[in-house]
Design an enzyme around this catalytic site. Structure first.
Site, PDB file in Angstrom:
ATOM      1  N   HIS A 199       0.845  -1.204   0.000  1.00  0.00           N
ATOM      2  CA  HIS A 199       0.000   0.000   0.000  1.00  0.00           C
ATOM      3  C   HIS A 199       0.871   1.240   0.000  1.00  0.00           C
ATOM      4  O   HIS A 199       2.085   1.172   0.221  1.00  0.00           O
ATOM      5  CB  HIS A 199      -0.904   0.021   1.251  1.00  0.00           C
ATOM      6  CG  HIS A 199      -0.155   0.150   2.545  1.00  0.00           C
ATOM      7  ND1 HIS A 199       0.536  -0.897   3.116  1.00  0.00           N
ATOM      8  CD2 HIS A 199       0.027   1.208   3.374  1.00  0.00           C
ATOM      9  CE1 HIS A 199       1.097  -0.502   4.242  1.00  0.00           C
ATOM     10  NE2 HIS A 199       0.812   0.785   4.429  1.00  0.00           N
TER      11      HIS A 199
ATOM     12  N   ARG B 243       5.222   6.205  13.689  1.00  0.00           N
ATOM     13  CA  ARG B 243       5.083   6.776  12.343  1.00  0.00           C
ATOM     14  C   ARG B 243       4.508   8.184  12.414  1.00  0.00           C
ATOM     15  O   ARG B 243       3.513   8.424  13.103  1.00  0.00           O
ATOM     16  CB  ARG B 243       4.168   5.883  11.501  1.00  0.00           C
ATOM     17  CG  ARG B 243       4.238   6.211  10.026  1.00  0.00           C
ATOM     18  CD  ARG B 243       3.332   5.309   9.224  1.00  0.00           C
ATOM     19  NE  ARG B 243       2.018   5.892   9.066  1.00  0.00           N
ATOM     20  CZ  ARG B 243       1.001   5.313   8.445  1.00  0.00           C
ATOM     21  NH1 ARG B 243       1.148   4.101   7.926  1.00  0.00           N
ATOM     22  NH2 ARG B 243      -0.156   5.907   8.324  1.00  0.00           N
TER      23      ARG B 243
ATOM     24  N   ASP C 265       0.431   5.175   1.935  1.00  0.00           N
ATOM     25  CA  ASP C 265      -0.418   5.782   2.956  1.00  0.00           C
ATOM     26  C   ASP C 265      -1.260   6.926   2.369  1.00  0.00           C
ATOM     27  O   ASP C 265      -0.756   7.757   1.629  1.00  0.00           O
ATOM     28  CB  ASP C 265       0.441   6.348   4.102  1.00  0.00           C
ATOM     29  CG  ASP C 265       1.335   5.272   4.724  1.00  0.00           C
ATOM     30  OD1 ASP C 265       0.955   4.090   4.700  1.00  0.00           O
ATOM     31  OD2 ASP C 265       2.420   5.628   5.221  1.00  0.00           O
TER      32      ASP C 265
ATOM     33  N   HIS D 246       4.804   0.315   0.252  1.00  0.00           N
ATOM     34  CA  HIS D 246       5.509  -0.457   1.259  1.00  0.00           C
ATOM     35  C   HIS D 246       4.593  -1.542   1.823  1.00  0.00           C
ATOM     36  O   HIS D 246       3.366  -1.474   1.645  1.00  0.00           O
ATOM     37  CB  HIS D 246       6.046   0.448   2.379  1.00  0.00           C
ATOM     38  CG  HIS D 246       5.001   1.262   3.066  1.00  0.00           C
ATOM     39  ND1 HIS D 246       4.486   2.426   2.538  1.00  0.00           N
ATOM     40  CD2 HIS D 246       4.355   1.089   4.240  1.00  0.00           C
ATOM     41  CE1 HIS D 246       3.573   2.931   3.354  1.00  0.00           C
ATOM     42  NE2 HIS D 246       3.467   2.124   4.399  1.00  0.00           N
TER      43      HIS D 246
HETATM   44  C1  SIN Z   1       3.176   1.073   7.678  1.00  0.00           C
HETATM   45  O1  SIN Z   1       2.518   0.436   6.854  1.00  0.00           O
HETATM   46  O2  SIN Z   1       3.099   2.284   7.754  1.00  0.00           O
HETATM   47  C2  SIN Z   1       4.087   0.352   8.635  1.00  0.00           C
HETATM   48  C3  SIN Z   1       5.114  -0.499   7.983  1.00  0.00           C
HETATM   49  C4  SIN Z   1       5.858  -1.346   8.959  1.00  0.00           C
HETATM   50  O3  SIN Z   1       5.421  -1.484  10.105  1.00  0.00           O
HETATM   51  O4  SIN Z   1       6.885  -1.905   8.596  1.00  0.00           O
END
Ligand code: SIN
Length: 286
Positions: free
Chosen positions: A97, A272, A99, A257
């Site tokens: 995905h 994050r 964000d 990612h």
């Molecule tokens: C995310 O999808 O923002 C997190 C990715 C992760 O935890 O590695």
């Protein structure tokens, strides 16, 4: 300015060496901004960012976008918690995905800081969507330049859907489904002119893109799935192995990612912060 070094990361992105992210100079920030605009994905090692210094760092790149769905840090609401406890089965963000593509003005980027890592596993995968677009044929690129796509968060974060159906996620790590129900699905160009680099980027993703504008979902899926398959070709994915002090900063308009969920029984905690973006323009608009 300390001497900064850029090291290409296998698959996608670059590692920046020689900077302390807790106190970057103006020149160092410029260096990071340039690398970020060019590659869409920058990694750092051996950092010691506190919650406050992560917030200050993010603020240097733009206003912070407080996530509506993720559990927030109890003392720092700007920080979304990405946590998996030892007894939880689901990792947040396991599927490919980017964000916030479900927003009218999708977030520019996200800064992810490792706080507690499992003794093995818990890597994050990335792909460059510049690279994914560049590998397509000229004919397909030209077709895609003429398309727009509808994105949505309702099937992931909305009432009775996606994460709210997952017992160890709903209400603990992801909540506020009513906010997702109310979102108006945005329509974004399928090929955007990247706001920082000026380069063309493929802007669809498996989690939030629902269908091409004017096409049904059934009609859209074969082409979308072809694009998704191309994007994650084995030789073009980047596997980022976290270490204490690692930081990843990705551009949501230029990368995807996915979190690797392979550390059952161990705890992983990441912090994050997501940074506001801008409306996206079609590639043909320059
Ligand atoms: C995310 O999808 O923002 C997190 C990715 C992760 O935890 O590695």
């Amino acid at each position: 300015m300390r001497q900064l070094e850029l090291r290409p990361h296998p698959g996608a992105g670059v590692e920046i060496l020689g900077v302390d992210l807790a106190q970057p100079s103006d020149e160092e920030l410029k260096f990071i901004q340039n690398a970020y605009a060019e590659h869409g994905l920058v990694f750092f090692r051996d950092q010691s960012l506190t919650e406050q210094s992560q917030i200050e760092l993010a603020g240097k790149f733009g206003p912070i976008n407080v996530n509506r769905f993720f559990a927030a840090h109890p003392d720092y609401p700007e920080i979304a918690l990405v946590v998996k406890e030892p007894d939880q089965l689901t990792a947040i963000g396991e599927g490919w995905h980017t964000d916030h593509s479900y927003d009218q003005d999708p977030a520019m980027g996200s800064i992810l800081v490792a706080k507690e890592l499992p003794s093995s596993g818990g890597d994050t995968w990335f792909v460059s969507m510049y690279d994914a677009f560049n590998r397509l044929s000229e004919g397909l690129k030209q077709t895609l330049r003429g398309l727009k796509a509808v994105h949505s968060a309702r099937h992931i974060f909305g009432t009775g859907q996606g994460y709210t159906q997952t017992a160890d996620v709903a209400g603990q790590r992801i909540g506020n489904p009513a906010a997702a129900d109310e979102l108006i699905d945005p329509v974004h160009p399928v090929v955007i002119r990247h706001p920082l680099s000026g380069k063309e980027v493929l802007y669809v993703n498996p989690a939030f893109t629902r269908h091409f504008e004017g096409w049904t979902r059934e009609e859209s899926l074969p082409l979308l799935e072809y694009l998704y398959q191309q994007a994650v070709e084995e030789d073009h994915v980047c596997r980022f192995r976290w270490e204490p002090g690692s930081v990843a900063f990705w551009d949501n308009r230029a990368t995807w990612h996915a979190a690797q969920n392979d550390y059952q029984g161990m705890r992983r905690e990441m912090h994050r912060i997501t940074i506001d973006g801008c409306p996206l323009e079609a590639a043909g608009s320059l």
